[in-house]
Motif scaffolding. Structure first.
Motif, PDB file in Angstrom:
ATOM      1  N   GLY A   1       5.579   7.298  16.827  1.00 53.29           N
ATOM      2  CA  GLY A   1       5.334   7.317  15.383  1.00 53.29           C
ATOM      3  C   GLY A   1       6.362   8.169  14.659  1.00 53.29           C
ATOM      4  O   GLY A   1       6.789   7.856  13.550  1.00 53.29           O
ATOM      5  N   ASN A   2       6.778   9.273  15.312  1.00 50.79           N
ATOM      6  CA  ASN A   2       7.788  10.146  14.697  1.00 50.79           C
ATOM      7  C   ASN A   2       9.179   9.534  14.760  1.00 50.79           C
ATOM      8  O   ASN A   2       9.990   9.724  13.858  1.00 50.79           O
ATOM      9  CB  ASN A   2       7.808  11.511  15.401  1.00 50.79           C
ATOM     10  CG  ASN A   2       6.701  12.416  14.884  1.00 50.79           C
ATOM     11  OD1 ASN A   2       6.622  12.680  13.680  1.00 50.79           O
ATOM     12  ND2 ASN A   2       5.825  12.864  15.755  1.00 50.79           N
TER      13      ASN A   2
ATOM     14  N   LEU B   1       7.077   2.756   2.668  1.00 47.73           N
ATOM     15  CA  LEU B   1       5.931   2.066   2.084  1.00 47.73           C
ATOM     16  C   LEU B   1       5.492   2.773   0.808  1.00 47.73           C
ATOM     17  O   LEU B   1       5.032   2.160  -0.136  1.00 47.73           O
ATOM     18  CB  LEU B   1       4.778   2.049   3.108  1.00 47.73           C
ATOM     19  CG  LEU B   1       3.776   0.918   3.043  1.00 47.73           C
ATOM     20  CD1 LEU B   1       4.492  -0.418   2.974  1.00 47.73           C
ATOM     21  CD2 LEU B   1       2.876   0.926   4.265  1.00 47.73           C
ATOM     22  N   SER B   2       5.668   4.078   0.783  1.00 51.24           N
ATOM     23  CA  SER B   2       5.311   4.980  -0.326  1.00 51.24           C
ATOM     24  C   SER B   2       4.197   4.463  -1.235  1.00 51.24           C
ATOM     25  O   SER B   2       4.430   4.010  -2.344  1.00 51.24           O
ATOM     26  CB  SER B   2       6.541   5.354  -1.161  1.00 51.24           C
ATOM     27  OG  SER B   2       7.234   4.215  -1.562  1.00 51.24           O
TER      28      SER B   2
ATOM     29  N   ALA C   1      -2.094   7.101  12.785  1.00 53.89           N
ATOM     30  CA  ALA C   1      -2.271   8.294  11.960  1.00 53.89           C
ATOM     31  C   ALA C   1      -0.937   8.655  11.309  1.00 53.89           C
ATOM     32  O   ALA C   1      -0.869   8.952  10.107  1.00 53.89           O
ATOM     33  CB  ALA C   1      -2.790   9.449  12.801  1.00 53.89           C
ATOM     34  N   LEU C   2       0.140   8.585  12.090  1.00 56.92           N
ATOM     35  CA  LEU C   2       1.453   8.898  11.522  1.00 56.92           C
ATOM     36  C   LEU C   2       1.876   7.845  10.504  1.00 56.92           C
ATOM     37  O   LEU C   2       2.440   8.162   9.448  1.00 56.92           O
ATOM     38  CB  LEU C   2       2.502   8.996  12.633  1.00 56.92           C
ATOM     39  CG  LEU C   2       2.431  10.301  13.413  1.00 56.92           C
ATOM     40  CD1 LEU C   2       3.369  10.288  14.589  1.00 56.92           C
ATOM     41  CD2 LEU C   2       2.782  11.473  12.506  1.00 56.92           C
ATOM     42  N   PHE C   3       1.573   6.589  10.819  1.00 61.43           N
ATOM     43  CA  PHE C   3       1.898   5.493   9.901  1.00 61.43           C
ATOM     44  C   PHE C   3       1.246   5.735   8.541  1.00 61.43           C
ATOM     45  O   PHE C   3       1.895   5.651   7.489  1.00 61.43           O
ATOM     46  CB  PHE C   3       1.422   4.176  10.519  1.00 61.43           C
ATOM     47  CG  PHE C   3       1.394   3.001   9.570  1.00 61.43           C
ATOM     48  CD1 PHE C   3       2.560   2.534   8.993  1.00 61.43           C
ATOM     49  CD2 PHE C   3       0.195   2.356   9.273  1.00 61.43           C
ATOM     50  CE1 PHE C   3       2.537   1.447   8.119  1.00 61.43           C
ATOM     51  CE2 PHE C   3       0.156   1.277   8.413  1.00 61.43           C
ATOM     52  CZ  PHE C   3       1.327   0.824   7.822  1.00 61.43           C
TER      53      PHE C   3
ATOM     54  N   GLN D   1       2.773   8.723   6.723  1.00 62.38           N
ATOM     55  CA  GLN D   1       4.087   8.382   6.155  1.00 62.38           C
ATOM     56  C   GLN D   1       3.936   7.458   4.956  1.00 62.38           C
ATOM     57  O   GLN D   1       4.599   7.643   3.932  1.00 62.38           O
ATOM     58  CB  GLN D   1       4.957   7.710   7.234  1.00 62.38           C
ATOM     59  CG  GLN D   1       5.390   8.671   8.327  1.00 62.38           C
ATOM     60  CD  GLN D   1       5.704   7.963   9.642  1.00 62.38           C
ATOM     61  OE1 GLN D   1       5.618   6.745   9.761  1.00 62.38           O
ATOM     62  NE2 GLN D   1       6.070   8.738  10.663  1.00 62.38           N
ATOM     63  N   ALA D   2       3.036   6.490   5.062  1.00 67.58           N
ATOM     64  CA  ALA D   2       2.867   5.528   3.969  1.00 67.58           C
ATOM     65  C   ALA D   2       2.395   6.228   2.697  1.00 67.58           C
ATOM     66  O   ALA D   2       2.801   5.872   1.594  1.00 67.58           O
ATOM     67  CB  ALA D   2       1.877   4.442   4.369  1.00 67.58           C
ATOM     68  N   PHE D   3       1.541   7.243   2.852  1.00 69.78           N
ATOM     69  CA  PHE D   3       1.029   7.943   1.677  1.00 69.78           C
ATOM     70  C   PHE D   3       1.866   9.179   1.326  1.00 69.78           C
ATOM     71  O   PHE D   3       1.509   9.958   0.442  1.00 69.78           O
ATOM     72  CB  PHE D   3      -0.433   8.346   1.891  1.00 69.78           C
ATOM     73  CG  PHE D   3      -1.383   7.180   1.775  1.00 69.78           C
ATOM     74  CD1 PHE D   3      -1.904   6.824   0.536  1.00 69.78           C
ATOM     75  CD2 PHE D   3      -1.734   6.439   2.884  1.00 69.78           C
ATOM     76  CE1 PHE D   3      -2.773   5.732   0.427  1.00 69.78           C
ATOM     77  CE2 PHE D   3      -2.593   5.343   2.784  1.00 69.78           C
ATOM     78  CZ  PHE D   3      -3.116   4.995   1.555  1.00 69.78           C
TER      79      PHE D   3
END
Ligand code: ASP
Length: 380
Positions: free
Chosen positions: A78-79, A87-88, A288-290, A293-295
């Motif tokens: 994930g890292n 995705l922000s 969890a990392l996804f 990162q997305a948020f």
């Protein structure tokens, strides 16, 4: 033209938004009772005095250590792959609590008032209390039986309710994806491919390094011998997405093809189908990392260590049925201070991820059964 775009923005998108919100609301409704009941049941199967013998201790040790390694793979991938970057997604991020550090995680786990923990949905505290309850009820033997029976029935009921809510999933997921795509454009779809890639690579690593390594080191056989013996169960798990459903096949595979005794396999495999979910744990690390990162929520090392703990517990509490890991993912997200809306992001591709993780869940059980049998002096 003008009219149809007004229709879409004034009517269709708000309607889809509402459908997506209802679906997420229903998912949230399941979490506390489902986690509570399934962790008590999981803990009770570990606290069983029969399990606490030498074979039991060995099995649980192997199950836990392979699960922790799997989450490591998930977090590392994930890292490295960073599936959620770009995705922000905004909005819900504001509601998220700041990611907790290691000390906060450790201090926050004692449920001073367990009822309050249940009411406020403090996942880590609920888990700790449920673990204690399950083990304590088992230790008092006969007197604890009624409580455990009730709890088992509650867990079953919650699984059923999950199944009913999941029937609504295709519509809910479609609505969530449509609203996200409408808001952020179709470019949002690429990160999902990266999540799938990360989970599949992780599962391949778990099989190629961990299971092959264990088979070579303890069973003194080639990984090829192992994988060709268990391929039927691996494939069945891939297509059914249910560890429990595959249990009869994995039993037969390890007994007939590998030569594991009935004594060992009939103890190790059912326990594994209940508590050992390496693929699910790995998936939870990646997801969890996804979501973080997305948020756009940074996760400190402490917070990632917290995920290691909660994902281990979540995988123990995950039932061996299709899609269960997704519900338990909400527990991992909540306790890491990540927005539960992340579930909506993962839900759209969950079935594809479930295939790989279930196959690895079952392979992990079969690998441990061979290792335990061999270290107990069995020859094959
Ligand atoms: N489907 C998985 C299994 O049965 C559990 C999960 O959803 O992660 O092993």
């Amino acid at each position: 033209m003008q009219q149809s775009s007004t229709f879409i923005s004034n009517f269709l998108i708000p309607l889809l938004d509402l459908i997506g919100k209802i679906f997420l609301g229903l998912l949230k409704m399941l979490i506390v009772p489902l986690v509570f009941a399934s962790i008590i049941t999981g803990a009770a199967s570990i606290g069983d005095p029969k399990v606490l013998g030498r074979i039991g201790v060995k099995t649980i040790f192997l199950y836990l250590s392979t699960t922790v390694v799997a989450i490591f793979f998930g977090l590392i991938l994930g890292n490295i792959i960073q599936p959620g970057v770009g995705l922000s997604i905004e909005g819900a991020a504001g509601e998220a609590k700041a990611a907790a550090g290691m000390v906060d995680v450790l201090m926050g786990i004692i449920p001073v008032n367990p009822l309050q923990a249940l009411v406020s949905g403090s996942m880590l505290q609920i888990i700790v209390f449920a673990l204690f309850l399950g083990v304590s009820a088992t230790l008092i033997g006969e007197k604890g039986k009624a409580f455990l029976k009730f709890n088992e029935s509650l867990a079953e009921t919650m699984y059923k309710m999950t199944g009913i809510v999941m029937k609504f999933a295709p519509l809910g997921i479609l609505a969530l994806i449509a609203v996200t795509a409408a808001k952020y454009g179709p470019a949002v779809l690429a990160p999902f491919a990266k999540v799938i890639f990360a989970v599949y690579i992780g599962c391949a690593l778990q099989a190629a390094l961990v299971y092959s390594g264990l088979i070579m080191a303890f069973v003194k056989k080639s990984p090829l011998w192992f994988f060709s013996g268990v391929k039927e169960a691996m494939l069945a798990a891939f297509v059914t997405r249910s560890s429990s459903a595959v249990l009869p096949i994995s039993m037969r595979n390890v007994q007939e093809n590998l030569g594991v005794s009935e004594k060992v396999s009939s103890f190790v495999l059912p326990l594994g189908a209940t508590i050992n979910m390496d693929g699910t744990a790995l998936y939870q690390g990646v997801c969890a990392l996804f979501v973080a990162q997305a948020f756009g929520i940074p996760l400190s090392m402490g917070a990632q260590a917290g995920i290691l703990i909660t994902a281990t517990l979540a995988s123990i509490g995950t039932a061996g049925v299709p899609g269960a890991g997704l519900i338990m993912l909400s527990m991992v997200l909540t306790s890491a201070g990540l927005p539960i809306e992340g579930i909506g992001l993962v839900a759209g591709i969950d079935a594809v991820l479930d295939m790989a993780r279930t196959s690895i869940n079952v392979t992990g059980d079969m690998c441990v059964s061979a290792v335990v049998a061999r270290t107990e002096g069995e020859k094959f």
